[in-house]
Design a protein around this motif. Structure first.
Motif, PDB file in Angstrom:
ATOM      1  N   ILE A  21       0.875  -1.177   0.000  1.00  0.00           N
ATOM      2  CA  ILE A  21       0.000   0.000   0.000  1.00  0.00           C
ATOM      3  C   ILE A  21       0.911   1.225   0.000  1.00  0.00           C
ATOM      4  CG2 ILE A  21      -1.803   1.244   1.247  1.00  0.00           C
ATOM      5  CD1 ILE A  21      -2.582  -1.456   2.502  1.00  0.00           C
ATOM      6  N   VAL A  29      -8.890   0.036  -0.823  1.00  0.00           N
ATOM      7  CA  VAL A  29      -7.969  -0.968  -1.353  1.00  0.00           C
ATOM      8  C   VAL A  29      -8.664  -2.331  -1.389  1.00  0.00           C
ATOM      9  CG1 VAL A  29      -5.904   0.243  -0.586  1.00  0.00           C
ATOM     10  CG2 VAL A  29      -6.949  -1.464   0.904  1.00  0.00           C
ATOM     11  N   CYS A  79      -8.062  -6.750  -2.561  1.00  0.00           N
ATOM     12  CA  CYS A  79      -7.216  -7.861  -2.994  1.00  0.00           C
ATOM     13  C   CYS A  79      -8.059  -9.121  -3.001  1.00  0.00           C
ATOM     14  CB  CYS A  79      -6.000  -8.035  -2.060  1.00  0.00           C
ATOM     15  SG  CYS A  79      -6.402  -8.789  -0.456  1.00  0.00           S
ATOM     16  N   THR A  97      -0.177  -8.252  -3.982  1.00  0.00           N
ATOM     17  CA  THR A  97      -0.239  -6.821  -3.678  1.00  0.00           C
ATOM     18  C   THR A  97      -1.687  -6.387  -3.476  1.00  0.00           C
ATOM     19  OG1 THR A  97      -0.415  -6.180  -6.011  1.00  0.00           O
ATOM     20  CG2 THR A  97       1.810  -6.364  -5.089  1.00  0.00           C
ATOM     21  N   TRP A  98      -1.847  -5.258  -2.778  1.00  0.00           N
ATOM     22  CA  TRP A  98      -3.139  -4.600  -2.666  1.00  0.00           C
ATOM     23  C   TRP A  98      -3.311  -3.686  -3.879  1.00  0.00           C
ATOM     24  CZ3 TRP A  98      -6.674  -5.585   1.138  1.00  0.00           C
ATOM     25  CH2 TRP A  98      -6.217  -6.239   2.294  1.00  0.00           C
TER      26      TRP A  98
END
Length: 429
Positions: A115, A163, A165, A171-172
């Motif tokens: 992030i 955000v 995922c 990764t976000w």
């Protein structure tokens, strides 16, 4: 990224100390008989602890759950769809996990350093409270984290960036969908797959605004819900070292009802401001014993009102410590056609379990020991970011919409600046 998936049999979990006997006997009882398990309240946790404490609404007892070795010392940050969110704090190398205490499954989510704002946060604000200041809210779209359609959505840092995922991602992915003067407050994944975000804005006239987010190879329908400002008549009382604003503030929560309707809940609160003349030690040890004019019919309150002259002669400056006392709740249903907030007078055969880091609704007819048309709440009684020592809160109780009364039948709990508590409904996952 190291990916951890752990599934142990009940016998292995007992042998390895992952779960204590009392936890298994209570948690598995509902699954064996085929009935849903009564919700648990995850209690505030001491830092670097290797176990969590739960209060079970079915038996009123406190049970302890040992954490698996890979997440020893992790901090509890909330729950969603039967999963506990745990963060192992190691500054820039901090790791976030999903942990299912019933099945024993453990899954690591993408590193927080993916992030973009996390590195700056660690460098500038970590010393205040670790990830406690960075983490706001997280939700899962489904309890089956092995489902390829499962999405994890979260609000971090400045509350402006959403955000997402999938369990297994490295990764976000971040999305900026709000204007400069707005921020996200809370998230909800509905049973239809839509992601709702409770947003705060001073200029929006429309309460509901749809968006579409391109996430990988799918499009996620995002519904921005701009909270309708509650207009409460505020009265003031003065009692010893307090200035009290009755119905002074409210906090908002998103819910999906058992009928798949989206609800906005307003928790109405009295505000206690403490004068600077109050002793610091008394300030931090304060326990507000309800004191609520709606608690019990037989309870008497001796709020001695001071005259304006007396207040002018005394020290009327107040410090930054504000204590909150729940005085009631208001329930609104979002009209899917118009986007209006429609006030609901009853929840019917429902119960709402409300906390800042894990909320849900259940059918009361599925639980003999619990009452319909009630809101079970567990929230903090203080702005804990201003207090650096443990404090006592009694903001755990029930609100009955039938008589509009608050009851605090739960014991007090000790909280600290970075601790969290949350309702949790067990599932096998």
């Amino acid at each position: 990224m190291e990916m951890i998936v752990q599934r142990l049999s009940l016998r292995d979990r007992i042998r390895t100390g992952l779960a204590c006997k009392s936890w298994n006997s209570v948690c598995m009882r509902g699954h064996i008989r085929g009935a849903p398990e009564a919700p648990w309240l995850v209690l505030p946790q001491d830092p670097n602890c290797n176990y969590l404490s739960f209060t079970n609404l079915a038996d009123g007892k406190v049970h302890k759950l040992k954490l698996p070795k890979p997440i020893h010392g992790s901090r509890f940050y909330g729950s969603s769809r039967g999963w506990l969110i745990m963060i192992q704090e190691k500054r820039l190398n901090s790791k976030m996990f999903l942990f299912n205490p019933v099945s024993g499954a453990l899954r690591q989510l993408p590193p927080l350093w993916t992030i973009p704002s996390f590195k700056k946060f660690v460098e500038t604000e970590w010393v205040l409270c670790g990830t406690g200041f960075f983490f706001r809210h997280i939700v899962l779209s489904t309890s089956d984290i092995n489902d390829s359609e499962c999405i994890v959505a979260a609000i971090f840092d400045n509350l402006k960036v959403l955000v997402m995922c999938r369990p297994g991602d490295k990764t976000w992915s971040g999305f900026q969908v709000l204007d400069e003067n707005e921020h996200h407050y809370q998230l909800l994944f509905s049973s239809t797959g839509k992601l709702y975000s409770l947003a705060i804005s001073n200029i929006k006239s429309e309460l509901i605004q749809p968006r579409t987010i391109k996430f990988g190879d799918v499009e996620v329908e995002l519904i921005l819900v701009y909270d309708n400002e509650e207009q409460n008549g505020i009265d003031f009382e003065y009692h010893n070292d307090y200035k009290i604003s009755l119905n002074g503030v409210y906090e908002s929560f998103l819910f999906e009802s058992t009928n798949s309707e989206v609800l906005v809940i307003h928790q109405i609160r009295d505000v206690f401001e403490i004068r600077t003349s109050m002793d610091d030690e008394d300030d931090e040890e304060l326990e507000l014993e309800g004191g609520n004019h709606q608690d019990d019919d037989e309870e008497e309150h001796n709020m001695q009102e001071e005259s304006d002259d007396e207040l002018e002669e005394g020290n009327t400056d107040y410090n930054d410590h504000e204590y909150f006392r729940t005085s009631g709740f208001k329930v609104y249903k979002i009209d899917p056609e118009t986007g209006d907030f429609l006030k609901e007078q009853s929840l019917g055969d429902q119960m709402l379990f409300l906390s800042s880091h894990g909320s849900f609704s259940l059918r009361a007819s599925d639980f003999m020991e619990l009452d319909r048309n009630n809101i079970y709440f567990a929230t903090k009684g203080i702005d804990s970011f201003n207090v650096h020592k443990q404090f006592t809160t009694r903001e755990i109780g029930t609100f009955c919409l039938d008589n509009e009364r608050v009851k605090r039948s739960f014991p007090s709990v000790q909280e600290s600046m970075g601790s969290r508590m949350s309702w949790f409904t067990p599932c096998l996952g």
